[in-house]
Write a protein that holds these residues in place. Structure first.
Motif, PDB file in Angstrom:
ATOM      1  N   ILE A 181       0.832  -1.208   0.000  1.00 53.29           N
ATOM      2  CA  ILE A 181       0.000   0.000   0.000  1.00 53.29           C
ATOM      3  C   ILE A 181       0.866   1.257   0.000  1.00 53.29           C
ATOM      4  O   ILE A 181       0.558   2.239  -0.698  1.00 53.29           O
ATOM      5  N   ALA A 182       1.978   1.243   0.750  1.00 57.98           N
ATOM      6  CA  ALA A 182       2.879   2.406   0.763  1.00 57.98           C
ATOM      7  C   ALA A 182       3.469   2.636  -0.622  1.00 57.98           C
ATOM      8  O   ALA A 182       3.553   3.776  -1.102  1.00 57.98           O
ATOM      9  N   GLN A 183       3.888   1.551  -1.298  1.00 59.34           N
ATOM     10  CA  GLN A 183       4.419   1.682  -2.662  1.00 59.34           C
ATOM     11  C   GLN A 183       3.344   2.211  -3.606  1.00 59.34           C
ATOM     12  O   GLN A 183       3.601   3.083  -4.435  1.00 59.34           O
ATOM     13  N   ALA A 184       2.124   1.668  -3.485  1.00 60.05           N
ATOM     14  CA  ALA A 184       1.043   2.075  -4.387  1.00 60.05           C
ATOM     15  C   ALA A 184       0.674   3.545  -4.190  1.00 60.05           C
ATOM     16  O   ALA A 184       0.389   4.257  -5.166  1.00 60.05           O
ATOM     17  N   SER A 210      -4.346  -3.898  11.690  1.00 61.42           N
ATOM     18  CA  SER A 210      -4.715  -2.738  12.497  1.00 61.42           C
ATOM     19  C   SER A 210      -4.204  -1.430  11.919  1.00 61.42           C
ATOM     20  O   SER A 210      -4.793  -0.364  12.161  1.00 61.42           O
ATOM     21  N   ARG A 211      -3.123  -1.446  11.157  1.00 58.85           N
ATOM     22  CA  ARG A 211      -2.576  -0.190  10.621  1.00 58.85           C
ATOM     23  C   ARG A 211      -2.897   0.042   9.150  1.00 58.85           C
ATOM     24  O   ARG A 211      -2.505   1.071   8.584  1.00 58.85           O
ATOM     25  N   LEU A 216      -4.650   3.893   4.436  1.00 57.73           N
ATOM     26  CA  LEU A 216      -5.543   4.209   3.316  1.00 57.73           C
ATOM     27  C   LEU A 216      -6.425   5.422   3.587  1.00 57.73           C
ATOM     28  O   LEU A 216      -7.197   5.829   2.719  1.00 57.73           O
ATOM     29  N   ALA A 217      -6.308   6.006   4.762  1.00 58.60           N
ATOM     30  CA  ALA A 217      -7.153   7.153   5.098  1.00 58.60           C
ATOM     31  C   ALA A 217      -6.859   8.336   4.178  1.00 58.60           C
ATOM     32  O   ALA A 217      -5.700   8.657   3.915  1.00 58.60           O
ATOM     33  N   ASP A 218      -7.921   8.965   3.682  1.00 61.12           N
ATOM     34  CA  ASP A 218      -7.812  10.155   2.810  1.00 61.12           C
ATOM     35  C   ASP A 218      -6.957   9.878   1.577  1.00 61.12           C
ATOM     36  O   ASP A 218      -6.234  10.754   1.095  1.00 61.12           O
ATOM     37  N   SER A 219      -7.033   8.662   1.058  1.00 60.98           N
ATOM     38  CA  SER A 219      -6.262   8.302  -0.139  1.00 60.98           C
ATOM     39  C   SER A 219      -7.221   7.961  -1.269  1.00 60.98           C
ATOM     40  O   SER A 219      -8.251   7.309  -1.042  1.00 60.98           O
ATOM     41  N   PRO A 220      -6.917   8.389  -2.508  1.00 55.15           N
ATOM     42  CA  PRO A 220      -7.778   8.035  -3.640  1.00 55.15           C
ATOM     43  C   PRO A 220      -7.551   6.611  -4.138  1.00 55.15           C
ATOM     44  O   PRO A 220      -7.982   6.251  -5.217  1.00 55.15           O
ATOM     45  N   ALA A 245     -12.007  -6.588   5.002  1.00 59.13           N
ATOM     46  CA  ALA A 245     -12.725  -5.718   5.929  1.00 59.13           C
ATOM     47  C   ALA A 245     -11.844  -4.563   6.398  1.00 59.13           C
ATOM     48  O   ALA A 245     -12.319  -3.419   6.525  1.00 59.13           O
ATOM     49  N   ALA A 246     -10.559  -4.824   6.623  1.00 58.09           N
ATOM     50  CA  ALA A 246      -9.649  -3.777   7.109  1.00 58.09           C
ATOM     51  C   ALA A 246      -9.375  -2.725   6.052  1.00 58.09           C
ATOM     52  O   ALA A 246      -9.074  -1.570   6.379  1.00 58.09           O
ATOM     53  N   THR A 247      -9.445  -3.092   4.779  1.00 57.35           N
ATOM     54  CA  THR A 247      -9.134  -2.154   3.687  1.00 57.35           C
ATOM     55  C   THR A 247     -10.391  -1.713   2.938  1.00 57.35           C
ATOM     56  O   THR A 247     -10.268  -1.017   1.915  1.00 57.35           O
TER      57      THR A 247
END
Length: 503
Positions: A181-184, A210-211, A216-220, A245-247
């Motif tokens: 997710i960080a790379q994306a 959990s993280r 992904l918060a405030d991410s398009p 569910a987490a994502t």
């Protein structure tokens, strides 16, 4: 779309000032021809009708009326009347997609023949073939996440890397979705467009869940999860459900038909359209061009016997303009700048012509790069001190197997722009290729022949210079490399893991 009066508006309303001039023009013309009004101060008003002989004008339609109609219609056309929103036909093909493929050892399970990984690669082959013209990136992960290719619209190049993937390329155990997710997110920030991350895996690391929501918060970025396995009992289905569910990600599964491909494309396109509508106002269709037909009709009506135009102002303007030398492209030069002509040639894939037309050094270099005129591209990019210019210089040096210069160029690009994922990926690639080339040279056996024999007598032979064709595309360039994509990917990932271990 049905016409709605409430949607009617003008894109460029300032042009209506020209319509006001068109409306006032007949009134001003009539006033200038009114002799009674001009003589009213010199002759008694009650005598004027008897002293003036005003012949009746049989022509009610005069040139001034047609000129007025031209101004009004032209002003309305230029103002851009519109009532319908415009979405380009190619919008669905613009949805960026970032593919993240799990290379954990569990992906070698044979419950999906021949293996889960090979079945996923086959699905990805079909997916990128369907997304021709769209930009797609590739990430692989296990215990660490690695960028294989930044977003590209070259399906052949992307497929060549996908087919080279295997579970032995990564040595760290685990399923680092957080790293993916960080790379994306970095790739999507560079694209400056909403996109979709497609995770293809047979399980998840529940300790990371959990993280993930905070990442992904405030991410398009939209996340899709495609499960690989013959049935829920054969892979870690509960972990994948928790990951979904987490994502907030839809969860699908690999299928034998095209249902999984349709599912991915539908979600990617819908997310792109929804996010795009939220980020920017939709364009409106400019309907002003429909007024060109009545404009043309009015212009034709102006061509009548006995009517003439006063060309004095036009001739005066022509005399004041400096003479220009005649050129073959004089018409284009009259309306377009050199950079505009270059842009037109570039968008129509006439890259050599675009490289000659562009004045802007950056676009000139880009056009020369696409035209495989690397000497011109290097000379042009050398004039610029930017991250993009250094990045393209590095690409050219890699193509010419000058890895030291390429590494230096990529490092310079990262100095200008530290958050430059494409330069980071290509820097690791150049280092891997350099090591691979040096290793191949060191392992080359030295065999001395017992004797040298020539089939030509001295002085009778002919020498011929053989020129090798310069690679004009990334796919052709990769085919010309002395190493396979799997070899330098393995080296690249190893170097990145070693660098991460020292941080």
């Amino acid at each position: 779309m049905a016409f709605n009066l409430s949607d009617l508006h003008l894109l460029r309303p300032a042009w209506l000032l020209l319509a006001l001039i068109g409306v006032l023009l007949p009134m001003l013309w009539r006033r200038s021809r009114d002799l009674q009004h001009r003589l009213r101060g010199n002759i008694a008003p009650h005598l004027l009708p008897h002293l003036l002989l005003m012949p009746s004008d049989p022509h009610r339609l005069r040139p001034v009326h047609l000129a007025s109609a031209l101004l009004v219609l032209g002003a309305l056309a230029a103002a851009g009347p519109t009532w319908e929103q415009d979405r380009p036909d190619f919008l669905e093909n613009r949805a960026p997609l970032i593919i993240a493929l799990d290379l954990s050892p569990s992906m070698d399970t044979i419950d999906v023949p021949p293996t889960r990984l090979e079945a996923a690669k086959h699905t990805l082959h079909d997916l990128i073939a369907r997304r021709s013209g769209a930009r797609t990136a590739l990430i692989v992960y296990a215990g660490s996440a690695h960028l294989v290719l930044p977003p590209t619209d070259d399906p052949a190049l992307l497929d060549s890397f996908i087919q080279a993937l295997s579970s032995d390329l990564l040595t760290r155990p685990g399923k680092d979705v957080a790293g993916v997710i960080a790379q994306a997110k970095r790739l999507l920030a560079a694209e400056q467009a909403p996109g979709t991350l497609l995770l293809i895996s047979d399980g998840a690391d529940v300790t990371q869940l959990s993280r993930l929501k905070a990442l992904l918060a405030d991410s398009p970025l939209q996340v899709l999860i495609l499960a690989v396995g013959s049935n829920p009992a054969s892979f870690d289905a509960p972990a994948l459900k928790q990951l979904a569910a987490a994502t907030d990600a839809p969860l699908g599964s690999l299928t034998l038909n095209d249902d999984d491909l349709d599912w991915v494309e539908l979600h990617a396109q819908q997310h792109f359209q929804d996010a795009d509508e939220q980020q920017r106002a939709l364009q409106w269709k400019d309907a002003g061009y429909w007024l060109c037909w009545p404009l043309l009709l009015v212009a034709l009506l102006c061509i009548r016997r006995g009517w003439s135009l006063n060309w004095a102002a036009v001739l005066l303007l022509g005399l004041l303009l400096p003479p220009q030398p005649a050129q073959a492209n004089a018409l284009a030069d009259a309306f377009l700048t050199a950079d505009q002509q270059g842009r037109w040639a570039f968008e129509h894939h006439h890259y050599p012509a675009a490289a000659q037309l562009f004045v802007d050094p950056y676009w000139k270099g880009i056009a020369a790069y696409n035209a495989a005129d690397y000497d011109l591209a290097l000379a042009t990019f050398a004039q610029l001190d930017t991250a993009q210019a250094a990045f393209y210089q590095g690409n050219i040096y890699v193509r010419r197997f000058k890895f030291d210069q390429a590494i230096s160029a990529y490092q310079q690009a990262l100095q200008h722009q530290p958050d430059f994922p494409q330069a980071s990926a290509n820097l690791a690639l150049a280092i891997a290729l350099k090591k691979d080339t040096e290793s191949a040279a060191d392992n080359t056996p030295e065999v001395k022949p017992d004797a040298l024999k020539f089939d030509k007598t001295p002085g009778k032979g002919q020498t011929k210079t053989v020129q090798t064709e310069q690679a004009s595309s990334d796919a052709l360039w990769l085919q010309n490399l002395s190493t396979s994509p799997a070899n330098f990917l393995r080296r690249k990932f190893s170097l990145q893991d070693q660098g991460a271990g020292h941080e």
